[in-house]
Design a protein around this motif. Structure first.
Motif, PDB file in Angstrom:
ATOM      1  N   GLN A 186      44.680  40.926  45.384  1.00 12.31           N
ATOM      2  CA  GLN A 186      44.234  42.133  44.719  1.00 12.31           C
ATOM      3  C   GLN A 186      43.369  41.864  43.499  1.00 12.31           C
ATOM      4  O   GLN A 186      42.665  42.745  43.018  1.00 12.31           O
ATOM      5  CB  GLN A 186      45.434  42.995  44.292  1.00 12.31           C
ATOM      6  CG  GLN A 186      46.126  43.687  45.449  1.00 12.31           C
ATOM      7  CD  GLN A 186      45.150  44.488  46.286  1.00 12.31           C
ATOM      8  OE1 GLN A 186      44.463  45.370  45.789  1.00 12.31           O
ATOM      9  NE2 GLN A 186      45.049  44.168  47.568  1.00 12.31           N
ATOM     10  N   LEU A 187      43.460  40.631  42.967  1.00 10.46           N
ATOM     11  CA  LEU A 187      42.674  40.291  41.784  1.00 10.46           C
ATOM     12  C   LEU A 187      41.282  39.769  42.101  1.00 10.46           C
ATOM     13  O   LEU A 187      40.480  39.554  41.193  1.00 10.46           O
ATOM     14  CB  LEU A 187      43.423  39.242  40.946  1.00 10.46           C
ATOM     15  CG  LEU A 187      44.497  39.792  40.022  1.00 10.46           C
ATOM     16  CD1 LEU A 187      45.314  38.651  39.419  1.00 10.46           C
ATOM     17  CD2 LEU A 187      43.905  40.639  38.909  1.00 10.46           C
ATOM     18  N   GLU A 188      41.006  39.605  43.397  1.00 12.93           N
ATOM     19  CA  GLU A 188      39.708  39.084  43.842  1.00 12.93           C
ATOM     20  C   GLU A 188      38.555  39.857  43.200  1.00 12.93           C
ATOM     21  O   GLU A 188      38.450  41.071  43.341  1.00 12.93           O
ATOM     22  CB  GLU A 188      39.641  39.240  45.370  1.00 12.93           C
ATOM     23  CG  GLU A 188      38.789  38.229  46.099  1.00 12.93           C
ATOM     24  CD  GLU A 188      39.354  36.818  46.097  1.00 12.93           C
ATOM     25  OE1 GLU A 188      38.569  35.898  45.768  1.00 12.93           O
ATOM     26  OE2 GLU A 188      40.546  36.632  46.393  1.00 12.93           O
ATOM     27  N   GLY A 189      37.696  39.140  42.455  1.00 15.89           N
ATOM     28  CA  GLY A 189      36.520  39.775  41.847  1.00 15.89           C
ATOM     29  C   GLY A 189      36.824  40.649  40.641  1.00 15.89           C
ATOM     30  O   GLY A 189      35.958  41.378  40.163  1.00 15.89           O
ATOM     31  N   LYS A 190      38.046  40.580  40.129  1.00 17.84           N
ATOM     32  CA  LYS A 190      38.398  41.441  38.983  1.00 17.84           C
ATOM     33  C   LYS A 190      38.999  40.617  37.844  1.00 17.84           C
ATOM     34  O   LYS A 190      39.547  39.547  38.056  1.00 17.84           O
ATOM     35  CB  LYS A 190      39.428  42.493  39.418  1.00 17.84           C
ATOM     36  CG  LYS A 190      38.880  43.460  40.466  1.00 17.84           C
ATOM     37  CD  LYS A 190      39.756  44.694  40.594  1.00 17.84           C
ATOM     38  CE  LYS A 190      40.889  44.425  41.550  1.00 17.84           C
ATOM     39  NZ  LYS A 190      41.574  45.647  41.972  1.00 17.84           N
TER      40      LYS A 190
END
Lengths: 240, 217
Positions: free
Chosen positions: B137-141
């Motif tokens: 869920q943290l991908e790219g954030k």
């Protein structure tokens, strides 16, 4: 002109959205969690495609794709975007389609509604399920707890006809199904969960479940009994 | 009308901290009432008769209980610096992951640390699977909320504090840079933000717990 076409395409899209086009619900006839999403969709008058899972023994690839975290029903899929967890789904439905609101406008009243829905799910339901799948002393303890929690839930009614006031709302939809499943549990497990000690709650269950919009969605009682008898045999055999 | 905001909490509870972070993010002045876990005040029992627990937010005399319900209440009452996304789908996604944190991640991590031997190994597998979902869920954030802290960051903030504490006590490392690089980075970012950005001038010495500072003020 192009401008007129653009406006009418936008209007068409808006009408489609309001009608709930592109909405699918993946459910199971015996699941109370899918049932409460059906109620929410019905109250909002949203058209949707219903996809029945062949539970409890098989899960479709579609279900596993749309709900990889929990692998459970219900899942709402809107324009190919999935949402899982029934109360999250109901809040999404409330947020997305503004007609026939399920939650009050006032933040404090909304917080109270969320509190009671959470209480029913986190306290009443697990205790009833534990009473269903245990025997002997463990069952007696679970029954006591379930009855206590149902008494507390009753206090949330605070003398109203429904949790939503004069008409049903978020908490009624979230917890009303317990009236059926608790009775099924009582019959199968030979225990007493709802009686004169929670007379007001009992009246609320009856009033809620008799509403045509609610009653129309209910699964046939004999089928539900048969399904849960099967679960009961399996669960109590496992615990002995 | 003057707003009166009070928060019943304890100095160590991660649930209480959620309400603190939400209030701080919104810049809301409030009175903090620290409860003693073993000796609850009559006011707390009066304001939360159902659960008899903290946190409880009192806004102009009206009590709100249950930490995530409180955070949503704060977000709906004070509109500045939104915590939940505007878009219904993104909002639902945030609520889903906050719930996942409470119902799956926290219990699975706790179970790992209170077990030993073979049982611990099995439970470790479950905890790792749950953490993998969060890592994705943290991908790219930067944060779960995107560029800024949102509901999921607040809901999962306990990971930054509790996990480190449990790792130090038991010697078992769960969230490492190698295994969960994004989560590891998120923990650092989150701690920085709540310490530096939300509390530039701590009014009292940070408390010590097992050699680590409690994320509190």
């Amino acid at each position: 002109t192009t401008k007129t076409l653009d406006c009418s395409a936008a209007t068409k899209r808006l009408l489609q959205e309001m009608a709930g086009e592109g909405v699918k619900l993946i459910g199971f006839w015996g699941s109370p969690f899918a049932l409460r999403v059906k109620w929410a969709l019905k109250l909002k008058e949203i058209q949707y495609e219903y996809l029945e899972e062949d539970l409890p023994y098989k899960k479709s690839d579609m279900l596993l794709k749309y709900n990889p975290v929990y692998k459970k029903v219900p899942v709402l899929v809107h324009d190919e975007k999935p949402i899982a967890e029934s109360l999250v789904i109901i809040e999404y439905i409330e947020d997305k389609w503004k007609q026939n609101p399920l939650l009050p406008e006032d933040p404090y009243e909304r917080a109270k509604a969320r509190f009671w829905a959470k209480f029913a799910d986190e306290k009443c339901v697990p205790a009833i399920m534990l009473a269903f799948r245990t025997t002997g002393e463990a069952q007696e303890k679970a029954v006591r707890e379930a009855r206590e929690h149902l008494k507390t839930l009753e206090s949330g009614l605070a003398g109203k006809r429904f949790f939503g006031g004069e008409s049903i709302g978020f908490v009624d939809i979230a917890a009303g199904w317990i009236g059926i499943w608790a009775r099924v549990t009582e019959e199968i497990a030979g225990i007493k969960l709802i009686d004169e000690e929670v007379a007001l709650l009992d009246t609320w269950f009856k009033d809620f479940l008799e509403l045509p919009v609610i009653k129309e969605c209910l699964p046939p009682r004999d089928r539900l009994l048969e399904l849960n008898q099967g679960f009961h045999k399996m669960l109590t055999a496992a615990s002995t | 009308m003057a707003e009166e905001v009070k928060l019943f909490k304890t100095w160590s509870s991660p649930y209480g901290l959620r309400a603190v972070w939400a209030l701080k993010l919104k810049g809301i002045e409030y009175e903090s009432i620290d409860e003693d876990h073993d000796n609850k005040s009559p006011q707390l029992l009066q304001y939360n008769p159902v659960h008899k627990k903290i946190p409880v937010l009192i806004h102009n005399g009206k009590p709100v209980a249950e930490s995530l319900v409180i955070v949503e209440y704060i977000d709906e009452t004070w509109k500045q610096n939104p915590i939940l996304p505007q878009d219904p789908y993104e909002c639902a996604t945030a609520c889903f992951w906050a719930k996942f944190g409470d119902e799956k991640v926290l219990p699975s991590i706790w179970r790992v640390f209170i077990q030993e031997g073979k049982a611990q190994e099995e439970l470790l597998g479950q905890a790792m699977e749950n953490l993998k979902f969060l890592e994705e869920q943290l991908e790219g954030k930067v944060f779960f909320g995107g560029e800024k802290i949102g509901l999921v960051d607040i809901a999962l903030g306990w990971i930054a504090n509790l996990t480190c504490m449990l790792e130090e006590i038991s010697g078992l490392k769960l969230i490492t840079q190698e295994k969960f690089p994004l989560l590891f980075g998120w923990m650092q970012n989150f701690v920085c933000t709540v310490f530096v950005c939300l509390n530039p001038k701590p009014t009292e010495r940070p408390r010590q717990l097992g050699g680590l500072q409690a994320l509190d003020y």
